[in-house]
Each structure stands twice: as structure tokens, then as C-alpha cells.
Design a protein around this motif. Structure first.
Motif, PDB file in Angstrom:
ATOM      1  N   ARG A 122       0.853  -1.188   0.000  1.00  6.92           N
ATOM      2  CA  ARG A 122       0.000   0.000   0.000  1.00  6.92           C
ATOM      3  C   ARG A 122       0.889   1.239   0.000  1.00  6.92           C
ATOM      4  NH1 ARG A 122      -1.517   3.733   3.786  1.00  6.92           N
ATOM      5  NH2 ARG A 122      -3.599   4.668   3.578  1.00  6.92           N
ATOM      6  N   VAL A 123       0.660   2.155  -0.940  1.00  5.02           N
ATOM      7  CA  VAL A 123       1.445   3.397  -0.984  1.00  5.02           C
ATOM      8  C   VAL A 123       1.163   4.203   0.282  1.00  5.02           C
ATOM      9  CG1 VAL A 123       1.764   5.592  -2.180  1.00  5.02           C
ATOM     10  CG2 VAL A 123       1.476   3.487  -3.510  1.00  5.02           C
ATOM     11  N   CYS A 124       2.224   4.560   0.993  1.00  7.48           N
ATOM     12  CA  CYS A 124       2.050   5.321   2.229  1.00  7.48           C
ATOM     13  C   CYS A 124       2.108   6.814   1.918  1.00  7.48           C
ATOM     14  CB  CYS A 124       3.110   4.943   3.269  1.00  7.48           C
ATOM     15  SG  CYS A 124       4.819   5.105   2.700  1.00  7.48           S
ATOM     16  N   GLY A 125       1.406   7.588   2.745  1.00  6.23           N
ATOM     17  CA  GLY A 125       1.398   9.035   2.564  1.00  6.23           C
ATOM     18  C   GLY A 125       2.171   9.707   3.678  1.00  6.23           C
ATOM     19  N   ASP A 126       1.458  10.391   4.558  1.00  8.70           N
ATOM     20  CA  ASP A 126       2.102  11.029   5.705  1.00  8.70           C
ATOM     21  C   ASP A 126       1.633  10.331   6.982  1.00  8.70           C
ATOM     22  OD1 ASP A 126      -0.502  11.868   5.902  1.00  8.70           O
ATOM     23  OD2 ASP A 126      -0.081  13.956   5.386  1.00  8.70           O
ATOM     24  N   ILE A 127       2.056  10.872   8.125  1.00  9.47           N
ATOM     25  CA  ILE A 127       1.638  10.350   9.429  1.00  9.47           C
ATOM     26  C   ILE A 127       0.705  11.372  10.061  1.00  9.47           C
ATOM     27  CG2 ILE A 127       2.412   9.733  11.756  1.00  9.47           C
ATOM     28  CD1 ILE A 127       5.005   8.706  10.519  1.00  9.47           C
ATOM     29  N   ASP A 128      -0.489  10.923  10.412  1.00  9.87           N
ATOM     30  CA  ASP A 128      -1.498  11.807  10.992  1.00  9.87           C
ATOM     31  C   ASP A 128      -1.737  11.446  12.455  1.00  9.87           C
ATOM     32  OD1 ASP A 128      -3.054  13.390   8.612  1.00  9.87           O
ATOM     33  OD2 ASP A 128      -2.319  11.454   7.908  1.00  9.87           O
ATOM     34  N   TRP A 129      -1.547  12.431  13.324  1.00  2.03           N
ATOM     35  CA  TRP A 129      -1.792  12.241  14.756  1.00  2.03           C
ATOM     36  C   TRP A 129      -2.988  13.071  15.201  1.00  2.03           C
ATOM     37  CZ3 TRP A 129       0.586   8.342  16.853  1.00  2.03           C
ATOM     38  CH2 TRP A 129       1.887   8.007  16.474  1.00  2.03           C
ATOM     39  N   TYR A 130      -3.820  12.448  16.010  1.00  2.05           N
ATOM     40  CA  TYR A 130      -4.930  13.171  16.640  1.00  2.05           C
ATOM     41  C   TYR A 130      -4.660  13.269  18.134  1.00  2.05           C
ATOM     42  CZ  TYR A 130      -9.367  13.730  19.065  1.00  2.05           C
ATOM     43  OH  TYR A 130     -10.352  14.155  19.930  1.00  2.05           O
ATOM     44  N   PHE A 131      -4.892  14.456  18.699  1.00  5.56           N
ATOM     45  CA  PHE A 131      -4.737  14.694  20.136  1.00  5.56           C
ATOM     46  C   PHE A 131      -6.115  15.028  20.696  1.00  5.56           C
ATOM     47  CE2 PHE A 131      -0.944  15.797  17.843  1.00  5.56           C
ATOM     48  CZ  PHE A 131       0.063  15.171  18.557  1.00  5.56           C
ATOM     49  N   ASN A 132      -6.564  14.235  21.659  1.00  8.15           N
ATOM     50  CA  ASN A 132      -7.969  14.391  22.081  1.00  8.15           C
ATOM     51  C   ASN A 132      -8.184  15.541  23.062  1.00  8.15           C
ATOM     52  OD1 ASN A 132      -6.887  13.178  24.350  1.00  8.15           O
ATOM     53  ND2 ASN A 132      -8.717  11.964  24.766  1.00  8.15           N
ATOM     54  N   THR A 133      -7.114  16.251  23.411  1.00  8.45           N
ATOM     55  CA  THR A 133      -7.284  17.488  24.190  1.00  8.45           C
ATOM     56  C   THR A 133      -6.533  18.612  23.496  1.00  8.45           C
ATOM     57  OG1 THR A 133      -5.320  17.245  25.605  1.00  8.45           O
ATOM     58  CG2 THR A 133      -7.356  16.126  26.327  1.00  8.45           C
ATOM     59  N   VAL A 134      -7.044  19.819  23.627  1.00  9.71           N
ATOM     60  CA  VAL A 134      -6.380  20.989  23.045  1.00  9.71           C
ATOM     61  C   VAL A 134      -5.015  21.177  23.687  1.00  9.71           C
ATOM     62  CG1 VAL A 134      -6.509  23.488  22.733  1.00  9.71           C
ATOM     63  CG2 VAL A 134      -8.572  22.092  22.468  1.00  9.71           C
ATOM     64  N   ASP A 135      -4.900  20.862  24.996  1.00 13.96           N
ATOM     65  CA  ASP A 135      -3.621  21.017  25.701  1.00 13.96           C
ATOM     66  C   ASP A 135      -2.549  20.130  25.086  1.00 13.96           C
ATOM     67  OD1 ASP A 135      -4.635  22.898  27.394  1.00 13.96           O
ATOM     68  OD2 ASP A 135      -4.922  21.549  29.106  1.00 13.96           O
ATOM     69  N   ASP A 136      -2.888  18.857  24.823  1.00  8.70           N
ATOM     70  CA  ASP A 136      -1.907  17.950  24.219  1.00  8.70           C
ATOM     71  C   ASP A 136      -1.526  18.411  22.817  1.00  8.70           C
ATOM     72  OD1 ASP A 136      -1.456  16.263  26.313  1.00  8.70           O
ATOM     73  OD2 ASP A 136      -2.711  14.621  25.594  1.00  8.70           O
ATOM     74  N   TYR A 137      -2.508  18.857  22.047  1.00 10.48           N
ATOM     75  CA  TYR A 137      -2.247  19.355  20.692  1.00 10.48           C
ATOM     76  C   TYR A 137      -1.299  20.560  20.749  1.00 10.48           C
ATOM     77  CZ  TYR A 137      -3.297  21.724  16.220  1.00 10.48           C
ATOM     78  OH  TYR A 137      -3.211  22.351  15.007  1.00 10.48           O
ATOM     79  N   THR A 138      -1.603  21.502  21.624  1.00  5.26           N
ATOM     80  CA  THR A 138      -0.792  22.719  21.736  1.00  5.26           C
ATOM     81  C   THR A 138       0.612  22.392  22.221  1.00  5.26           C
ATOM     82  OG1 THR A 138      -2.793  24.000  22.219  1.00  5.26           O
ATOM     83  CG2 THR A 138      -0.676  24.997  22.806  1.00  5.26           C
ATOM     84  N   ARG A 139       0.700  21.505  23.209  1.00  8.65           N
ATOM     85  CA  ARG A 139       2.007  21.156  23.776  1.00  8.65           C
ATOM     86  C   ARG A 139       2.865  20.396  22.760  1.00  8.65           C
ATOM     87  NH1 ARG A 139       3.338  17.132  27.768  1.00  8.65           N
ATOM     88  NH2 ARG A 139       5.316  17.652  28.785  1.00  8.65           N
ATOM     89  N   ALA A 140       2.258  19.493  22.023  1.00 11.35           N
ATOM     90  CA  ALA A 140       3.004  18.761  20.991  1.00 11.35           C
ATOM     91  C   ALA A 140       3.555  19.728  19.953  1.00 11.35           C
ATOM     92  CB  ALA A 140       2.100  17.719  20.324  1.00 11.35           C
ATOM     93  N   ASN A 141       2.746  20.688  19.540  1.00 18.66           N
ATOM     94  CA  ASN A 141       3.207  21.680  18.563  1.00 18.66           C
ATOM     95  C   ASN A 141       4.353  22.525  19.127  1.00 18.66           C
ATOM     96  OD1 ASN A 141       1.167  20.720  16.963  1.00 18.66           O
ATOM     97  ND2 ASN A 141      -0.179  22.493  17.218  1.00 18.66           N
ATOM     98  N   GLN A 142       4.223  22.872  20.395  1.00 20.61           N
ATOM     99  CA  GLN A 142       5.255  23.685  21.038  1.00 20.61           C
ATOM    100  C   GLN A 142       6.581  22.925  21.107  1.00 20.61           C
ATOM    101  OE1 GLN A 142       4.181  24.992  24.958  1.00 20.61           O
ATOM    102  NE2 GLN A 142       6.147  25.997  25.340  1.00 20.61           N
ATOM    103  N   LEU A 143       6.528  21.655  21.467  1.00 28.22           N
ATOM    104  CA  LEU A 143       7.739  20.836  21.562  1.00 28.22           C
ATOM    105  C   LEU A 143       8.420  20.688  20.204  1.00 28.22           C
ATOM    106  CD1 LEU A 143       6.431  18.104  24.014  1.00 28.22           C
ATOM    107  CD2 LEU A 143       8.312  19.694  24.471  1.00 28.22           C
ATOM    108  N   ILE A 144       7.617  20.521  19.163  1.00 29.19           N
ATOM    109  CA  ILE A 144       8.188  20.416  17.825  1.00 29.19           C
ATOM    110  C   ILE A 144       8.881  21.729  17.446  1.00 29.19           C
ATOM    111  CG2 ILE A 144       7.626  20.177  15.376  1.00 29.19           C
ATOM    112  CD1 ILE A 144       7.501  17.550  16.949  1.00 29.19           C
ATOM    113  N   SER A 145       8.246  22.855  17.744  1.00 28.74           N
ATOM    114  CA  SER A 145       8.845  24.167  17.442  1.00 28.74           C
ATOM    115  C   SER A 145      10.137  24.360  18.226  1.00 28.74           C
ATOM    116  CB  SER A 145       7.858  25.286  17.775  1.00 28.74           C
ATOM    117  OG  SER A 145       6.745  25.255  16.925  1.00 28.74           O
ATOM    118  N   GLU A 146      10.123  23.950  19.503  1.00 24.92           N
ATOM    119  CA  GLU A 146      11.312  24.110  20.346  1.00 24.92           C
ATOM    120  C   GLU A 146      12.466  23.241  19.860  1.00 24.92           C
ATOM    121  OE1 GLU A 146       9.899  23.219  24.232  1.00 24.92           O
ATOM    122  OE2 GLU A 146       8.963  25.203  24.533  1.00 24.92           O
ATOM    123  N   ALA A 147      12.130  22.177  19.120  1.00 20.50           N
ATOM    124  CA  ALA A 147      13.180  21.314  18.559  1.00 20.50           C
ATOM    125  C   ALA A 147      13.767  21.904  17.279  1.00 20.50           C
ATOM    126  CB  ALA A 147      12.615  19.921  18.290  1.00 20.50           C
TER     127      ALA A 147
END
Length: 364
Positions: A122-147
Motif C-alpha cells: 500500500r502506498v504510504c502518505g504522511d503520518i497523521d496524529w490526533y490529540f484528544n485534548t487541546v492542551d496535548d495538541y498545543t504542547r506537541a506543537n510547542q515541543l516540535i517548534s522548540e526542537a
């Protein structure tokens, strides 16, 4: 949908997707130029690995010439290597999230690949993550930016970035439905189905997948979203068909049907089911509920065929201008056309999809 090459394409697709043997058919053998056209079609819809599996089931006298088979084999080998590489990236990301006590759920992608007999084809595309809280979504984005990794925010309350060469997307929404009156119901569904989550083991890590009922809604709603925007590829239809086949005993069909009705997309899903059976080869007994009679889905399959994967091969638009500008062209015209085609089948989504896309451009 009656041209000889199209007929051959769907025969091979069904054979590869379901492991069916092929005896000689009237459309075979194909000429070298016809085989090249067929391979181009498969590539446009990102199903060249599946169609390759079907081709290998032909009688020897109907096989393509070697100078078609050899580059095709190389391409399929590349697909397999890409999947193995993506699994490694998936493991890295899971470890990263676990290290920071962030809960993430994998959508589509490698989770759906498990539904295939040979996931690596199966041709793969990208990796999609869902975060079930806004806090986790925001924190994950922040950690990626800090990296030191650049984030790009996109319409639909999502963002994307490149991790070790792989495109990653973060989502605040699990299910791509835009009717605001359904949001509370969707969130309640997620909570009720929490204990039914599935797991995928990759690189020694446990990856969380949505519960089967949520997977049905998420996958088919995602197809609808792209249908309403620029188009969808046949690979996404294969995903839906294999999902039905794999999970048909793990969902209550009546409950799922009632869910679709409550979300206002039942007519759309019934149209999709007709396509999965007629064109993708899903045995109708593997549908979660009975196929509605007398549904004409040929027109929708023709639309999908013309647009290609996510509309990137739609000859009805100026594709050269799109490539030169590196952005979609005639957005309003394409959305308007799709609105008229699908408003009967999913009225609230047809209305609120473009509104949400516009609004969310200005909200992270």
C-alpha cells in the motif's frame, strides 16, 4: 467507465486487493503502450502496488513485456522500502510523545495498512496524529517548534511539519466533519468508544488506533472531505473497502448506520458503499449494513477517475499553472461544482465545509 484499459485496470485492482486468481479476459493481452497507460493510471491513483499484485496473477501469455515489468517492480520495491522507513519514523515519534507524556492517536495510514493482506504494497502518505485534548495538541506543537522544526498551520485546525524527511500532521479533530451541530455528539462518541481502542505494534512501540466504529466514521468522513474539495484517489476507496472487510465483525451495523444518520451523512455512505461493491470488488456481505438498491454511483466513480489522487491529475483544470504557482487553482469553481454534486448526499457538510476551511485559516 467502459474503455478497455479502464476495464483491465479494475480487473487487476480487484485481483490484487482481494487475492483473486485471473483467467484470461477479453481485454487482455494489452499492447506495450496500453500497459504504460494502465501503469500511469495506477500511479495517478497511488495503487500501483495493488495493481502489480493483480498483474502477477495473470496467465503468462497476458503478462506485460519485461521493459514494463522491470521498472514497475523497482517502483513497488520503493513502496515497500518507504513503508519500512515510515514505520521507523512512527516508532521515533511514539517514543517522543511518550517521553513528554503526550497521548496521541494514529489516524489512517499505517493503521489502515494492517487491513491489507500485504501492508507493504500500500502506498504510504504522511503520518497523521490526533490529540484528544487541546492542551496535548498545543504542547506537541510547542515541543516540535522548540526542537527547531518549522510548523505550518493549515485550514481545518491542523498543522504539518517534516520530521527526519517524513511529513507529519497534527490534528485537533479526529473526524473530518464540519457540521457544528454534530461536534458535541462526535466528542461523546469518542469518549464512549475510548475503551474499544485498537493498538498497532511498530518498532517495539504500542501505537494507539481509534476504535473500529470511530475508524469507520473517520475514514469515510475523510473521503467525503476530499470529495468536497478537490477529489480523492482510488487508494482511499481501497482503504475503505479493506476496512469494511477487516472490521465487519467488530462493529454493530445498526449502531453504525444510526450514527451516520445522526451525523447527516448516511446517503453519502450508501453512495460510497455502492462504489466499493461495484468498482472495488468488496463482497456486499462485508458491508456493515445492507446495500441500498438502485443507487447509481457510476457518475461519482467517473469524477474520482478524472480527478486522480486529491485532484492532482484533473485535466479539467490548468495543472501546469497549479505546478508553477505551487498552489491550487480555481478553488471556488471546484468547490462550487462539488457542492452542487454532493449537497443532496451530505447537505450540512456541503454547506459547512467551505465555511470552516475559510474560518480556520485564521485560527490555529
Amino acid at each position: 467507465m467502459g474503455e478497455p484499459i479502464q476495464h483491465a485496470f479494475f480487473l487487476l485492482l480487484k485481483a490484487g486487493l482481494w487475492g483473486r486468481e485471473l483467467s484470461s479476459a477479453p481485454c487482455f493481452p494489452l499492447s506495450k503502450s496500453q500497459w504504460k497507460s494502465l501503469l500511469s493510471m495506477a500511479s495517478n491513483h497511488t495503487v500501483e502496488g495493488i495493481v502489480f499484485e493483480g498483474m502477477r496473477r495473470l496467465p503468462n501469455k497476458d503478462l506485460p513485456p519485461k521493459d514494463v515489468v522491470l521498472p514497475w517492480t523497482v517502483r513497488v520495491d520503493r513502496i515497500e522500502r518507504s513503508n519500512q522507513w515510515m514505520n521507523k519514523v512512527l516508532g521515533q515519534q511514539v517514543r517522543f510523545f511518550h517521553k513528554h507524556n503526550i497521548s496521541a492517536c494514529l489516524l489512517k495510514g499505517q493503521g489502515l495498512a494492517l487491513c491489507y493482506d500485504n501492508p507493504l504494497r500500500r502506498v504510504c502518505g504522511d503520518i497523521d496524529w490526533y490529540f484528544n485534548t487541546v492542551d496535548d495538541y498545543t504542547r506537541a506543537n510547542q515541543l516540535i517548534s522548540e526542537a527547531g522544526i518549522a510548523l505550518t498551520y493549515t485550514p481545518g485546525f491542523s498543522c504539518n511539519y517534516i520530521w527526519n524527511g517524513c511529513e507529519i500532521e497534527h490534528h485537533r479533530k479526529m473526524i473530518d466533519l464540519y457540521n457544528p451541530f454534530a461536534y458535541r455528539y462526535l466528542k461523546r462518541m469518542e469518549m464512549e468508544q475510548f475503551e474499544n481502542r485498537k493498538y498497532l505494534e511498530v518498532e517495539g512501540e504500542q501505537v494507539v488506533l481509534p476504535a473500529p466504529l470511530l475508524t469507520f466514521v473517520q475514514v469515510n468522513a475523510h473521503i467525503l472531505k476530499h470529495i468536497l474539495s478537490f477529489g480523492i484517489g482510488i487508494r482511499q476507496l481501497c482503504d475503505s473497502a479493506r476496512m469494511c472487510y477487516t472490521y465487519h465483525k467488530q462493529v454493530d451495523g445498526n449502531e453504525l448506520k444510526a450514527t451516520y444518520r445522526r451525523l447527516g451523512i448516511l446517503r453519502w455512505v450508501e453512495l460510497l458503499h455502492a462504489i466499493l461493491v461495484k468498482f472495488i470488488g468488496l463482497p456486499k456481505e462485508y458491508l456493515p449494513f445492507a446495500l441500498s438498491p438502485d443507487i447509481d454511483a457510476d457518475w461519482m466513480m467517473e469524477e474520482i477517475w478524472q480527478a486522480g489522487n486529491f485532484g492532482f491529475h484533473d485535466a479539467r483544470v490548468d495543472l501546469q499553472q497549479e505546478r508553477d504557482r505551487n498552489e491550487r487553482v480555481d478553488v471556488v469553481g471546484r468547490w462550487s461544482s462539488n457542492f452542487r454534486k454532493y449537497v443532496y448526499y451530505a447537505p450540512m457538510e456541503a454547506v459547512f465545509f467551505p465555511l470552516t476551511q475559510l474560518y480556520s485559516r485564521y485560527v490555529k
